[in-house]
Each structure stands twice: as structure tokens, then as C-alpha cells.
Scaffold this active site. Sequence first.
Site, short mmCIF file in Angstrom:
data_model
loop_
_atom_site.label_atom_id
_atom_site.label_comp_id
_atom_site.label_asym_id
_atom_site.label_seq_id
_atom_site.Cartn_x
_atom_site.Cartn_y
_atom_site.Cartn_z
N ASP A 67 40.51 48.65 41.45
CA ASP A 67 39.82 47.37 41.50
C ASP A 67 38.57 47.21 42.08
O ASP A 67 38.42 47.92 43.17
CB ASP A 67 40.59 46.07 41.39
CG ASP A 67 41.49 45.89 42.56
OD1 ASP A 67 41.47 46.65 43.28
OD2 ASP A 67 42.79 45.67 42.45
N ASP A 136 52.71 36.45 43.55
CA ASP A 136 52.76 36.01 42.07
C ASP A 136 53.08 37.10 41.42
O ASP A 136 52.99 36.98 40.19
CB ASP A 136 51.68 34.94 42.04
CG ASP A 136 50.17 35.91 41.80
OD1 ASP A 136 50.28 36.94 42.13
OD2 ASP A 136 49.31 35.24 41.55
N HIS A 138 51.26 39.83 41.00
CA HIS A 138 50.24 40.73 40.09
C HIS A 138 50.29 42.07 40.62
O HIS A 138 50.49 42.19 42.05
CB HIS A 138 48.86 39.84 40.43
CG HIS A 138 48.24 39.73 41.61
ND1 HIS A 138 48.28 38.63 42.59
CD2 HIS A 138 47.56 40.67 42.43
CE1 HIS A 138 47.77 39.19 44.07
NE2 HIS A 138 47.36 40.33 43.65
N GLU A 143 46.44 39.14 36.90
CA GLU A 143 47.00 37.78 37.30
C GLU A 143 48.27 37.48 36.46
O GLU A 143 47.93 38.05 35.17
CB GLU A 143 45.83 36.88 37.51
CG GLU A 143 44.83 37.30 38.65
CD GLU A 143 45.22 36.98 39.83
OE1 GLU A 143 46.49 37.05 40.13
OE2 GLU A 143 44.11 36.69 41.12
#
Length: 261
Positions: A67, A136, A138, A143
Site C-alpha cells: 500500500d 480492527d 485490517h 478496512e
Amino acid sequence: MEVVIVPDAADAAALVADTIGALLEREPEPVLGLATGSSPLAVYDELAARYERGEVSFANARAFMLDEYVGLPADHPERYRTVIEREFAGRVDFAPGAVQGPDGTAEDVAAACAAYEQAITASGGVDLQILGIGTDGHIAFNEPGSSLASRTRIKTLTEQTRRDNARFFGGDVDAVPTHCLTQGLATIMAAKHIVLLASGRGKAEAIHHLVEGAVSAMWPATILQHHPHVSVLVDPAAASRLQLADYYRQTYAAKPDWQGL
């Protein structure tokens, strides 16, 4: 999915470096998938140390980053291309241009994402992908709520991710970009072998969902349950919510050394 509970990050790094070293020897043109963040840093340090000792070479390897932030200037120290160069690529012997990442400065974002997907495909695909995991759930910047069939695209970062990443920006959440380009979950799933690293109690819930929870877009990493070759390396704190932790320890202890990860 194999779960390996290791004493600490150094032990995990040694195992991953052994696996990458074997890949470099086995494949004439190996392709690595590189992650940023704190989770893989010990691996990069171990690989750089082995390179310095003449034990490994990346001269024939290629690598693709997961990314990139959108909107950071090319010379920003937290631009992921800069981070990978500083933490790993610049410390070993990759050939010029062998390490590629999504173009976070592109004017035509859709075209840049399509070109990146094509570059990965043209390389023959990623042989070994290194991953971390967010609190979380990801992976990369996919996400919660991300499509399980997603490909490289632009994404808006959650406030949780921006808070988590503020430590790289002097603690200033407002300095963390709001958008990124990221490989999609389907892109990541195309890798032949995925190695996910996590440490600390803050990752325990995410690891619990990854390994023992239901597959759900709300916990994007759970898609890895459908991959045929995933190695999850965690320290005791990150493994603290695993219901079958003792079983994972037993199965790994009984595994023959020659099998590796």
C-alpha cells in the site's frame, strides 16, 4: 492456517527469515510481498543482517509493496516507498527498480491501480507475502467493510487506523493522510504463501477473530481462513485470546523441522 506461538518478535523474525532464505535459494526469480508498520521490522533487520554476513542475496528477487499513502510528497519520510527503502530494500541488494509500490501521487488513480495489478500478474505473482494486522482486523489498508473480492484501489482510512498510525507522525493524528492506495483482499489472497505477524495484547482480539472467528468483511483478515497456505506468527500476548492456544503449541512442537513454515 498454521498458528505458531513464539516467545518474542526475534524468534518470529528468525523463522520468517529462514523461510525467505529457502525461497531465495529455491526460486530463480522469487517475488516477495512487503508490508510496512512495526510488525515486520524485526524480519527486515534479520534479513539485512543475514545479507551482511553473505547468507542471502536479493539480486534476483522482486518485491511489491502492499500500500501507499495518497497525498504525501515524494520526499516525505513516512511515504511507504521511502519507509521500505530505509527499513529494508536499501540495506540489501535488490536491483534498481526491483521493488515496486502503488503510485500515491498519480493523477489517474484508477489507471495507477490497474497498472499495479498488472505488474504483479506479469511478475508471476507473489511467492511470499508478509502481513501485519490492525487492531480492527485490517490487512494492508483493507478496512472493516472492505469487499472480500477487492483489488488494488483507493480507500479512506478509518479514524482508528489513523490514530494507530499517528505514532509514525509524531503523535499528530491530523498529519496522517486520510486516503491510501492498497492491494485488495483478493490481490493478497493470490499470493502463494502468506506470513502474518502480530505481537502485543493490543492485537489479541484481531488474532482471535482471524484464527477462530467467522469470515466477515467486518474483520477483513478473516478472509485468510480460505487461503491454502497461511502462517500466523504471534507472541503469547497476541495469542492470549485464542481458545485453542495449547493445541496450536502442541501441533507446532510435533512438526518435523524439515517442513518449515
